[in-house]
Design an enzyme around this catalytic site. Structure first.
Site, mmCIF file in Angstrom:
data_model
loop_
_atom_site.group_PDB
_atom_site.id
_atom_site.type_symbol
_atom_site.label_atom_id
_atom_site.label_comp_id
_atom_site.label_asym_id
_atom_site.label_seq_id
_atom_site.Cartn_x
_atom_site.Cartn_y
_atom_site.Cartn_z
ATOM 1 N N ASN A 265 0.833 -1.159 -0.102
ATOM 2 C CA ASN A 265 -0.049 0.005 -0.033
ATOM 3 C C ASN A 265 0.918 1.167 0.014
ATOM 4 O O ASN A 265 1.501 1.474 1.066
ATOM 5 C CB ASN A 265 -1.031 -0.012 1.302
ATOM 6 C CG ASN A 265 -1.827 1.152 1.305
ATOM 7 O OD1 ASN A 265 -1.805 2.042 0.334
ATOM 8 N ND2 ASN A 265 -2.864 1.084 1.990
ATOM 9 N N ARG B 14 -2.426 -2.013 -3.415
ATOM 10 C CA ARG B 14 -3.639 -1.518 -3.386
ATOM 11 C C ARG B 14 -3.585 -0.060 -4.522
ATOM 12 O O ARG B 14 -2.647 0.398 -4.352
ATOM 13 C CB ARG B 14 -4.025 -1.105 -1.960
ATOM 14 C CG ARG B 14 -5.198 -0.138 -1.901
ATOM 15 C CD ARG B 14 -5.105 0.593 -0.519
ATOM 16 N NE ARG B 14 -6.422 1.349 -0.385
ATOM 17 C CZ ARG B 14 -6.415 2.500 0.063
ATOM 18 N NH1 ARG B 14 -5.216 3.108 0.907
ATOM 19 N NH2 ARG B 14 -7.661 3.304 0.226
ATOM 20 N N HIS C 274 -13.338 2.339 -0.517
ATOM 21 C CA HIS C 274 -13.357 1.262 0.485
ATOM 22 C C HIS C 274 -13.967 -0.029 -0.204
ATOM 23 O O HIS C 274 -14.387 -0.818 0.736
ATOM 24 C CB HIS C 274 -14.132 1.962 1.883
ATOM 25 C CG HIS C 274 -13.538 2.964 2.492
ATOM 26 N ND1 HIS C 274 -14.403 4.016 2.826
ATOM 27 C CD2 HIS C 274 -12.171 3.293 2.762
ATOM 28 C CE1 HIS C 274 -13.500 5.119 3.387
ATOM 29 N NE2 HIS C 274 -12.378 4.803 3.154
ATOM 30 N N HIS D 8 -18.010 1.222 6.882
ATOM 31 C CA HIS D 8 -16.856 1.263 7.191
ATOM 32 C C HIS D 8 -16.245 2.835 7.710
ATOM 33 O O HIS D 8 -16.370 3.691 7.139
ATOM 34 C CB HIS D 8 -15.911 1.082 5.856
ATOM 35 C CG HIS D 8 -14.576 1.091 6.019
ATOM 36 N ND1 HIS D 8 -13.454 0.286 5.881
ATOM 37 C CD2 HIS D 8 -13.675 2.331 6.032
ATOM 38 C CE1 HIS D 8 -12.170 0.774 6.208
ATOM 39 N NE2 HIS D 8 -12.193 2.233 6.088
ATOM 40 N N ARG E 243 -13.065 15.608 6.394
ATOM 41 C CA ARG E 243 -13.815 15.666 5.058
ATOM 42 C C ARG E 243 -15.214 16.202 5.456
ATOM 43 O O ARG E 243 -15.915 15.599 6.452
ATOM 44 C CB ARG E 243 -13.845 14.608 4.333
ATOM 45 C CG ARG E 243 -12.292 14.382 3.603
ATOM 46 C CD ARG E 243 -12.208 13.056 2.641
ATOM 47 N NE ARG E 243 -11.437 12.363 3.386
ATOM 48 C CZ ARG E 243 -11.347 10.991 3.174
ATOM 49 N NH1 ARG E 243 -11.817 10.318 2.161
ATOM 50 N NH2 ARG E 243 -10.276 10.314 3.585
ATOM 51 N N GLU F 104 -8.022 -5.687 4.816
ATOM 52 C CA GLU F 104 -7.847 -5.360 3.546
ATOM 53 C C GLU F 104 -6.649 -6.047 2.682
ATOM 54 O O GLU F 104 -6.633 -6.334 1.545
ATOM 55 C CB GLU F 104 -7.761 -3.968 3.354
ATOM 56 C CG GLU F 104 -9.246 -3.243 3.643
ATOM 57 C CD GLU F 104 -9.234 -1.592 3.313
ATOM 58 O OE1 GLU F 104 -9.428 -1.300 2.307
ATOM 59 O OE2 GLU F 104 -8.895 -1.063 4.692
#
Length: 378
Positions: free
Chosen positions: A8, A68, A157, A185, A218, A361
């Site tokens: 990642n 990823r 996600h 999530h 955000r 993940e």
């Protein structure tokens, strides 16, 4: 046995795990920080990857690498073996994820330089949501604009939502009809997905990861005219508005705290801004839960995952409080119990089962990478 290096790659960091399949044992994991920054530990992603490879235990014999990749656009709807054409395709949609895709590509290039003999697979966050119907992913904009610029809901996600809803199917008793699930999530970045029979029906994030739930920094959903209003009345540039919505809004903007742990602590002390931020967060979470219950035509289960979803009993309770009339009943004691295992947190009488399922993940990427390579060889 197959040993997969899961990478990642971020703008200034590289996280990794080495996972053995089919045992699913994590052989090694870690992170390299301060990559490619002035005075940093590693001048390039190649240097970071080379250091990771050099530090691997002696019993590691890598077979492939799974990356990823955040945004696959409309083109990449499944994991793909990486070649030059795939690299160009990832680069072409980088404008849709300018903070992520270029960094993901840096990781791919670095692995190519350090271990050119290993096959590499790209696993996309957006791919799980390629099953959304046009009614779900389309924005009400002129067709020529939409088609020219690739504007639509993509969702994010996806690796997490796909993983936890897949795990849920193994935990729930068999059902005659496809299982209807809402998956939360919840972390510093948060999203919610509606899933029927393992297939994504809708999700809260859109063209970018800015839309949907209230997040750490955000804003989540806002009236799009807010952007125009801030430009006109506050004299903000596009870059300043972008910075405001992505890095200074959400829980941070409402309360001064972006970390849910800090926010919860201040709320417990009676801080009115912290309490208000939690109220706004809860309102938005229930908004999506209700919308997806309607889109699915009913609900069999709700799953909580991610750093907040797995660890905050209070936030899980807030997300479903007052919904007993819809057959959603949380068991307080089960919800308060701590565990790193999947667990049921609803009452025995709840028509909708509530679950906490830790996401993984990296394991998901490793599984999909092996499937992809095996398929390409068959």
């Amino acid at each position: 046995m197959t040993q997969v290096l899961v990478v990642n790659s971020g703008s200034s960091s590289v996280k990794y795990q080495v996972i053995d399949l089919p045992s699913e044992q994590v052989i090694d994991k870690g992170q390299r920080d301060r990559v490619g920054i002035d005075g940093g530990d590693f001048p390039t992603h190649r240097a970071a990857i080379a250091d990771i490879v050099a530090s691997l235990p002696a019993n590691v014999s890598l077979d492939l690498v799974g990356h990823r990749v955040v945004h696959g656009g409309a083109r990449f709807t499944e994991p793909v073996v990486i070649d030059r054409d795939v690299i160009l395709g990832i680069d072409e949609v980088s404008a849709l994820a300018p903070l992520h895709n270029p960094a993901n590509l840096e990781g791919i290039h670095a692995v190519t330089e350090v271990m050119p003999e290993l096959p590499q697979v790209a696993v996309f966050d957006t791919a799980f949501f390629s099953t959304l119907s046009p009614a779900a992913y389309d924005y009400a904009l002129p067709r020529d604009v939409v088609e020219k610029y690739g504007i639509r809901k993509y969702g994010f996600h996806g690796t997490s939502h796909d993983y936890v809803t897949g795990e849920l199917r193994g935990l729930m008793p068999p059902t005659k009809n496809p299982l209807r699930v809402v998956s939360f999530h919840l972390g510093n970045g948060s999203s919610v997905a509606a899933v029927r029979g393992g297939v994504a029906v809708d999700t809260s994030m859109g063209l970018t990861p800015l839309a949907g739930l209230v997040m750490g920094t955000r804003s989540g959903d806002i009236d799009p005219s807010v952007v125009l209003y801030l430009q006109r009345e506050a004299g903000l540039s596009l870059e300043e508005v972008d910075e405001l919505l992505n890095r200074h809004s959400g829980l941070l903007g409402l309360s001064g705290h972006s970390d849910m742990r800090d926010l919860s602590e201040h709320a417990e002390q009676g801080d009115p801004d912290a309490l208000h931020a939690l109220d706004v967060w809860s309102w938005r979470a229930k908004h999506y839960l209700g919308a997806y219950l309607a889109q699915l035509g009913g609900l069999d289960a709700i799953v909580f995952t991610g750093g907040i979803g797995e660890n905050s009993a209070a936030l899980r309770a807030r997300a479903v409080s007052g919904l007993e009339g819809l057959g959603i009943e949380m068991d307080e004691q089960r919800n308060l119990a701590h565990s790193d295992r999947p667990r049921l947190v609803s009452t025995d009488d709840s028509a909708v089962s509530l679950w906490v399922i830790p996401t993984n993940e990296e394991l998901y990427i490793a599984r999909r990478a092996v499937e992809c390579v095996n398929s390409s060889r068959s």
